[in-house]
Design an enzyme around this catalytic site. Structure first.
Site: not given
Length: 126
Positions: A74, A79, A94
């Site tokens: 995934s 940020h 996943c």
């Protein structure tokens, strides 16, 4: 004798995310260092790195860096908002073998926040 059938969940989704407060401003602006942290986090969490992209944004309270790693399982994202000494971290995987909490903890250890939050969501197909 009765046969035992084990039913596997078709999609195992594990999502760890959080906010980091009180992180060194210079580190939050260091795009190359943040990229290295994300790459190592993917490695130690048994994820298969596909690609890493990063962007540096300049200008006041919008200044910061975003690093996003696409992994076979995934993604990992950081940020940053250096002016606020703040970052968000998102690790979603996943599969049964990757460990997003290990990746999250590694990122936290490298960014050394004064405090942080961590959240977990099971995003498996049920």
């Amino acid at each position: 004798m009765q046969a035992t059938t084990q039913i596997k969940t078709p999609v195992v989704g594990k999502h760890v995310y959080g906010e980091l407060y009180g992180v060194d401003e210079a580190l939050l602006k260091d795009e190359e260092r943040l990229r290295k942290i994300v790459i190592e986090a993917a490695h130690i969490a048994k994820m298969h790195l596909v690609e890493v992209n990063s962007w540096r944004f300049k200008g006041g309270d919008k200044e910061g860096v975003s690093v996003i790693a696409l992994v076979l399982e995934s993604h990992i994202a950081i940020h940053t908002w250096p002016v606020y000494n703040f970052a968000t971290v998102d690790v979603y995987t996943c599969g049964e073998h990757s460990d997003p909490m290990t990746a999250f903890r590694y990122i936290v250890s490298q960014l050394s926040p004064k405090r942080f939050t961590v959240n977990y969501a099971d995003r498996s197909f049920k």
